[in-house]
Design a protein around this motif. Structure first.
Motif, PDB file in Angstrom:
ATOM      1  N   ALA A   1       0.851  -1.193   0.000  1.00 33.88           N
ATOM      2  CA  ALA A   1       0.000   0.000   0.000  1.00 33.88           C
ATOM      3  C   ALA A   1       0.887   1.243   0.000  1.00 33.88           C
ATOM      4  N   THR A   2       0.259   2.410  -0.072  1.00 30.11           N
ATOM      5  CA  THR A   2       0.982   3.678   0.003  1.00 30.11           C
ATOM      6  C   THR A   2       0.245   4.632   0.930  1.00 30.11           C
ATOM      7  N   LYS A   3       0.985   5.263   1.835  1.00 29.71           N
ATOM      8  CA  LYS A   3       0.421   6.304   2.704  1.00 29.71           C
ATOM      9  C   LYS A   3       1.229   7.575   2.501  1.00 29.71           C
ATOM     10  N   THR A   4       0.553   8.705   2.563  1.00 31.03           N
ATOM     11  CA  THR A   4       1.231   9.991   2.481  1.00 31.03           C
ATOM     12  C   THR A   4       1.304  10.586   3.875  1.00 31.03           C
ATOM     13  N   ASN A   5       2.516  10.875   4.341  1.00 28.47           N
ATOM     14  CA  ASN A   5       2.630  11.427   5.688  1.00 28.47           C
ATOM     15  C   ASN A   5       2.329  12.922   5.680  1.00 28.47           C
ATOM     16  N   ALA A   6       2.326  13.526   6.851  1.00 25.92           N
ATOM     17  CA  ALA A   6       1.910  14.923   6.983  1.00 25.92           C
ATOM     18  C   ALA A   6       2.871  15.905   6.332  1.00 25.92           C
ATOM     19  N   SER A   7       4.084  15.447   5.997  1.00 21.21           N
ATOM     20  CA  SER A   7       5.027  16.316   5.283  1.00 21.21           C
ATOM     21  C   SER A   7       4.962  16.092   3.774  1.00 21.21           C
ATOM     22  N   GLY A   8       4.012  15.266   3.323  1.00 27.61           N
ATOM     23  CA  GLY A   8       3.776  15.079   1.898  1.00 27.61           C
ATOM     24  C   GLY A   8       4.567  13.979   1.231  1.00 27.61           C
ATOM     25  N   ASN A   9       5.308  13.205   2.012  1.00 22.86           N
ATOM     26  CA  ASN A   9       6.085  12.099   1.449  1.00 22.86           C
ATOM     27  C   ASN A   9       5.204  10.871   1.248  1.00 22.86           C
ATOM     28  N   GLN A  10       5.258  10.301   0.066  1.00 19.18           N
ATOM     29  CA  GLN A  10       4.528   9.063  -0.203  1.00 19.18           C
ATOM     30  C   GLN A  10       5.391   7.885   0.236  1.00 19.18           C
ATOM     31  N   VAL A  11       4.821   7.057   1.092  1.00 20.59           N
ATOM     32  CA  VAL A  11       5.603   6.016   1.756  1.00 20.59           C
ATOM     33  C   VAL A  11       5.018   4.634   1.469  1.00 20.59           C
ATOM     34  N   PRO A  12       5.822   3.695   0.916  1.00 18.74           N
ATOM     35  CA  PRO A  12       5.350   2.311   0.767  1.00 18.74           C
ATOM     36  C   PRO A  12       4.942   1.771   2.145  1.00 18.74           C
ATOM     37  N   SER A  13       3.747   1.194   2.229  1.00 13.96           N
ATOM     38  CA  SER A  13       3.187   0.855   3.538  1.00 13.96           C
ATOM     39  C   SER A  13       2.609  -0.549   3.585  1.00 13.96           C
ATOM     40  N   ASP A  14       2.745  -1.159   4.746  1.00 16.61           N
ATOM     41  CA  ASP A  14       2.143  -2.458   5.027  1.00 16.61           C
ATOM     42  C   ASP A  14       1.139  -2.245   6.151  1.00 16.61           C
ATOM     43  N   LEU A  15      -0.146  -2.330   5.826  1.00 11.92           N
ATOM     44  CA  LEU A  15      -1.200  -2.040   6.787  1.00 11.92           C
ATOM     45  C   LEU A  15      -1.921  -3.333   7.170  1.00 11.92           C
ATOM     46  N   LEU A  16      -1.851  -3.679   8.430  1.00 12.71           N
ATOM     47  CA  LEU A  16      -2.419  -4.924   8.940  1.00 12.71           C
ATOM     48  C   LEU A  16      -3.836  -4.698   9.459  1.00 12.71           C
ATOM     49  N   THR A  17      -4.528  -5.781   9.747  1.00 10.95           N
ATOM     50  CA  THR A  17      -5.943  -5.722  10.100  1.00 10.95           C
ATOM     51  C   THR A  17      -6.170  -5.906  11.602  1.00 10.95           C
ATOM     52  N   PRO A  18      -6.828  -4.942  12.261  1.00 14.99           N
ATOM     53  CA  PRO A  18      -7.109  -5.066  13.693  1.00 14.99           C
ATOM     54  C   PRO A  18      -8.324  -5.955  13.962  1.00 14.99           C
ATOM     55  N   VAL A  19      -8.447  -6.420  15.212  1.00 13.03           N
ATOM     56  CA  VAL A  19      -9.540  -7.319  15.600  1.00 13.03           C
ATOM     57  C   VAL A  19     -10.220  -6.800  16.875  1.00 13.03           C
ATOM     58  N   LEU A  20     -11.530  -6.747  16.867  1.00 11.96           N
ATOM     59  CA  LEU A  20     -12.305  -6.351  18.041  1.00 11.96           C
ATOM     60  C   LEU A  20     -12.355  -7.511  19.038  1.00 11.96           C
TER      61      LEU A  20
END
Length: 371
Positions: A316-335
């Motif tokens: 995935a890709t996330k953009t941080n608050a300084s505008g940098n696009q960062v390759p990202s691994d986002l995992l799934t939370p559980v209730l």
């Protein structure tokens, strides 16, 4: 670990966690905790050192789970790599100094969970300028970050909101007053949790009091007491706490006011929170399995050290608050609620039944089917 497998593990909460536990640092200590771990197992061709910088020793998870799991995975992946460790003990200034120290030591990769995502930006830029790769761990720091691993933090907030509404049942009405205690705004995750929560409950309950607990149990307790005094204890339907540490403080304030039976949320699946859920003084928590996150961070760090493209893991890709696009691994939370403690944190080996069901919780554990 294969990315698809790790996602499946977290989503189904069916992994068996082998925990090499380290003792928790003293809460509120002003001294950073530092250690060096030699990577000596077979595998991996990289050499050099990787820094692991964690934000505080108040939150149980970092010293007890994240650190030993990360070190163990690096040791498995790269036999010639050492891990340099430091804990900021809740100080953004200390963490900035720790980055400087790691740069001067000549580390090749810095894995950092920022105490203050904005304040650490210049330190990350300094590391980048020296050719050091940076992995943002759990919290997306500002600056030229090379990779990021965390959970879907908006989803965390959504699950908290959905879970709270389920617990409230018919009492969840547009006029029902909910006290909301958020995390520290210096942590970008806090905004994601808040946004997910408020979107989930918008129009279904009334946020009658909203304040930051700064991720500190004592501050959260003070805010909860202020809310009770302002609104009146008979005019509150539920409490939202962004994490379990603050939930402990809020639970104490609720007890003092005679409100222990009201719904209360949390996050992180801390042992004391699981015990409160069993006892009925906390309604739910969010389980973010530490093993896949720590191991994923180790994989990203070793890949960066070896010059391997991280996008096979960070899809995935996330953009941080300084505008940098960062390759990202986002995992799934559980209730997690009382009904699935056994099939989540117990089945995964995070805690044993004996860990949870100590003397004062024995009877409640029996009623919950844990004994």
């Amino acid at each position: 670990m294969n990315t698809t497998l790790r996602r499946t593990v977290v989503a189904t909460a069916a992994v068996s966690i082998a925990l090499g536990m380290a003792a928790c640092g003293k809460a509120g200590s002003s001294n950073s905790s530092s250690s060096t771990s030699s990577a000596s197992a077979a595998g991996g061709s990289g050499s050099g050192s990787i820094a692991l910088l964690l934000p505080d020793n108040v939150t149980t998870r970092y010293e007890k789970f994240d650190k030993p799991l990360f070190e163990a995975k690096v040791k498995e992946l790269a036999p010639n790599v050492t891990v340099e460790y430091a804990n900021a003990a809740g100080s953004a200034q200390t963490q900035a100094q720790q980055v400087t120290t790691m740069i001067n030591k000549g580390v090749k990769v810095i894995v950092i969970s920022s105490q203050d995502a904005a304040a650490i930006k210049s330190s990350i830029q300094a590391a980048h300028d020296k050719g050091i790769k940076v992995v943002a761990y759990d919290r997306l720091a500002q600056g030229p970050v090379d990779a990021y691993i965390s959970f879907d933090n908006y989803k965390v907030g959504q699950l908290q909101g959905q879970g709270l509404l389920q617990v409230m049942g018919a009492k969840a009405t547009p006029s029902a007053n909910v006290v909301e205690i958020d995390g520290d705004s210096a942590d970008p995750n806090a905004a994601d949790f808040k946004n997910g929560f408020t979107d989930a409950v918008k129009g279904k309950v009334k946020i009658a009091y909203d304040a930051s607990g700064l991720w500190k149990p004592d501050v959260a307790a003070q805010k909860a007491t202020a809310a009770i005094n302002q609104l009146g204890k008979n005019n509150i339907a539920a409490f939202y706490s962004a994490n379990d540490g603050m939930a402990g403080g809020i639970a104490a304030s609720m007890k003092n006011a005679g409100l222990s039976s009201l719904p209360l949320t949390g996050q992180d699946a801390q042992l004391d929170a699981i015990q409160r859920i069993v006892a009925g003084t906390q309604s739910l928590t969010i389980y973010k399995a530490y093993k896949p996150e720590a191991e994923g961070a180790a994989q990203l760090a070793v890949d960066l050290l070896n010059g391997t493209d991280v996008k096979s893991v960070a899809t995935a890709t996330k953009t941080n608050a300084s505008g940098n696009q960062v390759p990202s691994d986002l995992l799934t939370p559980v209730l997690v609620t009382k009904s699935n403690i056994k099939s989540t944190v117990v089945q995964d080996g995070l805690y044993s039944v004996s860990d949870i069901c100590t003397g004062e919780f024995a009877a409640a554990c029996k009623s919950a089917g844990l004994q």
